[in-house]
Design an enzyme around this catalytic site. Structure first.
Site: not given
Length: 471
Positions: A195, A380
């Site tokens: 991320e 995720e």
């Protein structure tokens, strides 16, 4: 290491048994067989959130150690100093992962365990820990998926400018070299960054993640250097691991305009350029979006000749982290792009995030259509709820179980539609230190009593286990 029981008396429950645990009709969930025999199933964790052992075996200070020590930064005043004590309890945690029926385990490397800024060789004790951890995975039939950076930058690098300085790109390549030289004979799957948006924007512009800065230009320069470090690390990894599969994990959201007003549609397009395309476009050879570059003006990052070619290095897969869609409204004077994310309506998790399973299939389809990245993995996906341990020791997390069921149904839809999704990692295996929320929020399939370090399978974990074990 003291051992605690992790299974309860309903260990033999099947998927169908869970229909009795909550009122109302159950969501329709697919079966494991619907995804085919080669589909990868796992859980994910990150180093700072679970390892603890802050000062053990030569570990240096991280930006999260410093951030958490600053009053007012963490909601409950806590830190990751102990967390889940995974550094000492990893055999128990890997046993849980194995017993759930996982085929893969995603973990991250704590950079402060490897380099302390002294200029000396990599810390052998830090590398020894990850070697033990990987060997433990392999002994239990778990495929290791290693993430090189999940936000815990060494503080000594931050004091030299952090990701805003180009020297950190070189330091990251050094980390990639040291770790892959040591583990590359056993770890085939590598994720460079988790991320980059969060590293750049939440940590350096919004300021509620470490290092806690609030400068937009710095954030964009950080984003560029993180992407560049990915591009520089990929060939290093491949040189050390000839059969490596290398990718990057991005947090991405499908977007909706707040209304039919053209101003909201234009705001959504502006937000899309920064939130979505700012990362995917350069990774797939298109450079930064021209319209977004014009909008950010003087805050645009310094990009040197060759940078964009390096960022666009071919990769073997794309990791997609999905939690919720975002609804965008035109908001003059709000942020750098006059756009605001609206508060969620309807069903939400304890984080206030909307529950929108259809967004997962929508997002995966868009990425595949626009970029053709090849294989994708959901690296995720998970939900936070206010879990409580019942008098019998059970954790009846109905919301999380239903969340999993509904999102796996959306994932199956994407697979059925021909999107090349190859695997799924639930977030997270364990309750853990949830960044600025401290220990007030729980995402785990496994409940952790932080006072005793006892692990308990929640009902969501038992459902996932039944799903994975079903013929």
């Amino acid at each position: 290491m003291e051992s605690f029981p992790i299974l309860t008396t309903d260990d033999a429950m099947t998927i169908d048994d869970y229909a009795s645990l909550s009122a109302g009709p159950e969501p329709h969930a697919p079966s494991r067989a619907d995804f085919g025999p080669g589909f990868l199933w796992g859980c994910a964790t990150s180093s700072y959130q679970i390892e603890g052992a802050r000062d053990a075996d030569g570990r240096a200070e991280s930006i999260w150690d410093r951030f958490a020590a600053t009053p007012g930064r963490i909601r409950d005043g806590s830190s990751g100093a102990v967390a889940c004590d995974h550094y000492h309890r990893w055999p128990e945690d890997l046993d849980i992962a194995r017993d759930l029926g996982l085929s893969a385990y995603r973990f991250s490397i704590a950079w402060p365990r490897i380099f302390d800024g002294s200029g000396r060789a990599p810390n052998a004790k830090g590398l020894d820990f990850y070697e033990r951890l990987v060997d433990g995975m392999l002994e239990r039939g778990l495929q290791p998926w290693a993430t090189l950076y999940h936000w815990d930058l060494p503080q000594w690098l931050q004091e030299r400018g952090g990701w805003a300085e180009r020297a950190t790109v070189d330091a990251f390549a050094e980390l990639a070299d040291a770790v892959t030289r040591r583990l590359g004979d056993r770890v085939r799957h590598w994720i460079t960054h988790n991320e980059p948006w969060c590293t750049a924007m939440i940590g350096n512009y919004e300021g509620w993640h470490a290092p806690g800065l609030t400068d937009f230009g710095t954030a964009l320069q950080v984003a560029h250097h993180v992407l560049l470090s990915h591009g520089k690390a990929v060939p290093v990894i491949r040189a050390n691991v000839p059969d490596a599969q290398v990718g990057i994990s991005l947090s991405l959201h499908p977007l909706r305009p707040a209304s039919a007003d053209p101003c909201d549609a234009a705001a959504m397009a502006r937000h899309d350029g920064l939130r979505y395309r700012w990362f995917l476009d350069p990774l797939y050879g298109r450079g930064y979006p021209a319209a977004t570059l014009a909008q950010v003006g003087a805050a645009a990052p310094t990009v040197l000749p060759g940078d964009l070619d390096a960022i666009a290095v071919p990769t073997d897969f794309l990791g997609v982290n999905y939690y919720f869609p975002e609804t965008v409204a035109h908001a003059p004077g709000h942020g750098p792009l006059d756009a605001r994310i609206e508060a969620a309506q309807g069903e939400v998790t304890a984080m206030g995030w909307p529950v929108a399973p259809q967004g997962l299939s929508e997002l995966l389809a868009r990425i595949d259509r626009d970029y053709r990245p090849g294989p994708m993995y959901v690296t995720e996906n998970g939900a936070c709820y206010d879990d409580e341990v019942g008098p019998d020791g059970s954790v009846r997390d109905v919301g999380r179980r239903r969340y999993l069921m509904r999102h796996l149904a959306a994932l199956r839809q994407a697979v059925d539609d021909g999107v090349p999704v190859r695997g799924y990692f639930a977030w997270s295996l364990l309750d853990n230190f949830e960044w600025a929320e401290g220990y007030l929020r729980r995402f785990g399939l496994v409940h952790v009593d932080y006072a005793t370090q006892q692990r308990r399978l929640k009902d969501s974990a038992k459902w996932y286990r039944a799903f994975l074990r079903a013929a």
